[in-house]
Design a protein around this motif. Structure first.
Motif, PDB file in Angstrom:
ATOM      1  N   ILE A  71      -2.869  14.089 -41.369  1.00  0.00           N
ATOM      2  CA  ILE A  71      -3.979  14.763 -41.089  1.00  0.00           C
ATOM      3  C   ILE A  71      -3.763  16.238 -40.809  1.00  0.00           C
ATOM      4  CG2 ILE A  71      -6.436  14.952 -40.349  1.00  0.00           C
ATOM      5  CD1 ILE A  71      -6.407  11.845 -40.028  1.00  0.00           C
ATOM      6  N   VAL A  72      -4.160  17.295 -41.604  1.00  0.00           N
ATOM      7  CA  VAL A  72      -4.020  18.525 -41.485  1.00  0.00           C
ATOM      8  C   VAL A  72      -5.351  19.124 -40.645  1.00  0.00           C
ATOM      9  CG1 VAL A  72      -3.193  20.888 -42.650  1.00  0.00           C
ATOM     10  CG2 VAL A  72      -2.299  18.481 -43.295  1.00  0.00           C
ATOM     11  N   ASN A  73      -4.754  20.089 -39.819  1.00  0.00           N
ATOM     12  CA  ASN A  73      -5.991  20.771 -39.183  1.00  0.00           C
ATOM     13  C   ASN A  73      -6.941  19.975 -38.701  1.00  0.00           C
ATOM     14  OD1 ASN A  73      -4.215  23.184 -39.576  1.00  0.00           O
ATOM     15  ND2 ASN A  73      -5.660  24.055 -41.306  1.00  0.00           N
ATOM     16  N   ASP A  74      -6.822  18.647 -38.255  1.00  0.00           N
ATOM     17  CA  ASP A  74      -8.137  18.066 -37.945  1.00  0.00           C
ATOM     18  C   ASP A  74      -9.006  17.944 -38.829  1.00  0.00           C
ATOM     19  OD1 ASP A  74      -6.617  16.891 -35.302  1.00  0.00           O
ATOM     20  OD2 ASP A  74      -7.265  18.692 -34.208  1.00  0.00           O
ATOM     21  N   LYS A  75      -8.929  17.931 -39.975  1.00  0.00           N
ATOM     22  CA  LYS A  75      -9.862  17.731 -41.175  1.00  0.00           C
ATOM     23  C   LYS A  75      -9.480  16.450 -41.918  1.00  0.00           C
ATOM     24  CE  LYS A  75     -10.939  22.615 -41.102  1.00  0.00           C
ATOM     25  NZ  LYS A  75     -12.277  22.954 -40.796  1.00  0.00           N
ATOM     26  N   GLN A  76     -10.319  15.586 -42.022  1.00  0.00           N
ATOM     27  CA  GLN A  76     -10.076  14.264 -42.681  1.00  0.00           C
ATOM     28  C   GLN A  76      -9.833  14.392 -44.199  1.00  0.00           C
ATOM     29  OE1 GLN A  76      -9.618  10.932 -41.494  1.00  0.00           O
ATOM     30  NE2 GLN A  76      -9.600  11.953 -39.572  1.00  0.00           N
ATOM     31  N   ASN A  77     -10.504  15.558 -44.806  1.00  0.00           N
ATOM     32  CA  ASN A  77     -10.108  15.672 -46.305  1.00  0.00           C
ATOM     33  C   ASN A  77      -8.972  16.349 -46.494  1.00  0.00           C
ATOM     34  OD1 ASN A  77     -11.246  18.212 -45.273  1.00  0.00           O
ATOM     35  ND2 ASN A  77     -12.482  18.675 -46.671  1.00  0.00           N
ATOM     36  N   LEU A  78      -8.265  16.990 -45.469  1.00  0.00           N
ATOM     37  CA  LEU A  78      -6.966  17.441 -45.592  1.00  0.00           C
ATOM     38  C   LEU A  78      -5.772  16.573 -45.374  1.00  0.00           C
ATOM     39  CD1 LEU A  78      -7.948  20.907 -44.067  1.00  0.00           C
ATOM     40  CD2 LEU A  78      -7.721  20.275 -46.482  1.00  0.00           C
ATOM     41  N   LYS A  79      -5.282  15.666 -46.375  1.00  0.00           N
ATOM     42  CA  LYS A  79      -4.094  14.897 -45.919  1.00  0.00           C
ATOM     43  C   LYS A  79      -2.938  14.675 -46.783  1.00  0.00           C
ATOM     44  CE  LYS A  79      -7.581  11.371 -45.014  1.00  0.00           C
ATOM     45  NZ  LYS A  79      -8.168   9.942 -45.128  1.00  0.00           N
ATOM     46  N   ILE A  80      -1.899  14.450 -46.174  1.00  0.00           N
ATOM     47  CA  ILE A  80      -0.740  14.248 -46.976  1.00  0.00           C
ATOM     48  C   ILE A  80      -0.008  12.865 -46.664  1.00  0.00           C
ATOM     49  CG2 ILE A  80       1.741  15.231 -47.413  1.00  0.00           C
ATOM     50  CD1 ILE A  80       1.120  17.791 -45.913  1.00  0.00           C
ATOM     51  N   ASN A  81       0.352  12.356 -47.776  1.00  0.00           N
ATOM     52  CA  ASN A  81       0.804  11.043 -47.851  1.00  0.00           C
ATOM     53  C   ASN A  81       2.387  11.241 -47.956  1.00  0.00           C
ATOM     54  OD1 ASN A  81      -1.689   9.900 -47.494  1.00  0.00           O
ATOM     55  ND2 ASN A  81      -1.891  10.298 -49.673  1.00  0.00           N
ATOM     56  N   PHE A  82       3.134  10.324 -47.099  1.00  0.00           N
ATOM     57  CA  PHE A  82       4.713  10.135 -47.122  1.00  0.00           C
ATOM     58  C   PHE A  82       5.064   8.694 -47.371  1.00  0.00           C
ATOM     59  CE2 PHE A  82       3.635  13.870 -44.723  1.00  0.00           C
ATOM     60  CZ  PHE A  82       4.290  14.837 -45.297  1.00  0.00           C
TER      61      PHE A  82
END
Length: 132
Positions: free
Chosen positions: A94-105
């Motif tokens: 989760i990027v910048n503590d925002k649930q709608n900003l995500k990266i999956n690995f």
């Protein structure tokens, strides 16, 4: 009289024994599941795994983690960890503590103490932000 007592006690003892066995099996399954989750958390939050995340983030946002970059922080969503049936550990960051900003690995163990990712995927919202 004794036969009547045994006829009553035997079914009760059997029910208790079976219930105890079921309780023990369920408890052991939960303990094993928790141990496996802790193992996944250890992998996903390791220094080697963080290198994979940060290398990808810096590739997408060269100014990441600076005042000029869009990406300021990230954290591993430990509640979403699971093993990929084709291999690897699926991790959501989760990027910048925002649930709608995500990266999956999909973390893959390189067998030399390092990890790589078989794929990267990011939320459309994060993609838009990084293009701007």
């Amino acid at each position: 009289m004794k036969k009547n007592i045994w006829k009553m006690l035997l079914p009760i003892a059997l029910v208790c024994l079976i219930s105890g066995g079921i309780f023990y099996m369920v408890h052991q399954h939960q303990v094993k599941k928790e141990q496996e989750h802790q193992k996944m958390v250890k992998i996903a939050t390791s220094k080697e795994a963080k290198k994979v995340y940060e290398d990808f983030i810096k590739h997408e946002d060269p100014d990441a983690f600076t005042s000029n970059g869009f990406v300021k922080t990230y954290k591993v969503d430990t509640s979403s960890l699971k093993y990929n049936p084709m291999g690897g550990l699926m991790v959501t960051v989760i990027v910048n503590d925002k649930q709608n900003l995500k990266i999956n690995f999909n973390l893959i163990d390189n067998e030399d103490g390092t990890y790589s990712s078989a794929y990267y995927g990011m939320s459309s919202r994060l993609g838009e932000q990084l293009r701007n």
